[in-house]
Write an enzyme that holds these catalytic residues in place. Sequence first.
Site, short mmCIF file in Angstrom:
data_model
loop_
_atom_site.label_atom_id
_atom_site.label_comp_id
_atom_site.label_asym_id
_atom_site.label_seq_id
_atom_site.Cartn_x
_atom_site.Cartn_y
_atom_site.Cartn_z
N LYS A 71 0.80 -1.23 0.00
CA LYS A 71 0.00 0.00 0.00
C LYS A 71 0.83 1.28 0.00
O LYS A 71 0.42 2.29 -0.56
CB LYS A 71 -0.95 0.01 1.20
CG LYS A 71 -2.09 -0.99 1.08
CD LYS A 71 -2.83 -1.12 2.39
CE LYS A 71 -4.20 -0.55 2.29
NZ LYS A 71 -5.04 -0.76 3.45
N ASP A 107 -10.25 3.88 2.18
CA ASP A 107 -10.56 3.42 3.55
C ASP A 107 -11.37 4.46 4.31
O ASP A 107 -12.26 4.12 5.09
CB ASP A 107 -9.26 3.13 4.32
CG ASP A 107 -8.61 1.84 3.87
OD1 ASP A 107 -9.32 0.98 3.30
OD2 ASP A 107 -7.38 1.69 4.07
#
Length: 290
Positions: A71, A107
């Site tokens: 990520k 997110d």
Amino acid sequence: MTDKQNIQKAFVCGWPIKHSRSPLIHSHWLKELELEGSYEKISVTSEDFAQFLNSLKENGFAGGNITIPHKEHALELVDDLDDAAKKIGAINTIWFEGDRLIGSNTDWIGFASNLDQYVQGWDNKEKIKKPALVLGAGGAARGIVYALLQRGFQKILIANRTYEKSIKLAEDFGPKLKAIPMGDLENIPSDLSLLINTTSLGMSGHQSISPTIVEMISNLGLETIVTDIVYIPLKTEFLKCAEDRGLSVVDGLGMLLHQAAPGFEKWFKKFPTVSQELRNLVIADMEKSE
Ligand code: ATR
């Protein structure tokens, strides 16, 4: 005959990737929306990650999800980043705009949409004036702080085992944030609007929540909304403790489901619904692998 050119392909890549539930979520939506498309799990090591991204176009992918451990690495490899990815410092969703590969972090959308779904008014005018407390200062905490700032929260407290990390996070996100030592949790204001656990405490197979946290929860005013990003088990020790205090709680599964929706829309051009049916499907899968 189906025109193969029109079949959109997406993926989730990580290492390890075996336990990812993203294929279950996206396959459900593809079926529900009657779309021709595919979403596959691809195991990619850190050494192979850059090459993997470079060959996406020639392999016919519209985009995909990126998970642990890639990520952060992905930030340097895409052509463009949205504001969330820049501030959070990690990417979980990529897609092509022409030949350019765009990276985003969804997110924070998952976090906010989960609360939107279950607690009306969690970010109303009164709530955003009261402090929110985030436990933890890792990648997940950064996404949540970003969401809270987007929704107008004016005071965000961060408590983390490693105090220096909470100070760094507060510096990165500006004056509305304040790092507080774990030892000071007992003096926390009782009128918190929100309490969020972003640590692995209370997760299956991990350490229990500390007596200091239990004590703090037992002193909170009844208006505080409590949520956990951990969703295995669904009802964590942290949430149970808050329920015992009589507080409203929201589990972390909705965050996983909602963070997936913006990517799906980018690749398959329809915005999917996070339904009870989908939630039940994922819960059944979790129970199967217990
Ligand atoms: P994520 O991306 O899920 O946030 P991470 O970046 O590894 O994962 O962060 C994990 C968070 O959980 C950190 O805030 C970590 O605290 P430290 O910064 O002190 O490492 C916290 N955490 C993990 N295990 C913990 C434990 N046993 N007690 C308290 N905090 C813990």
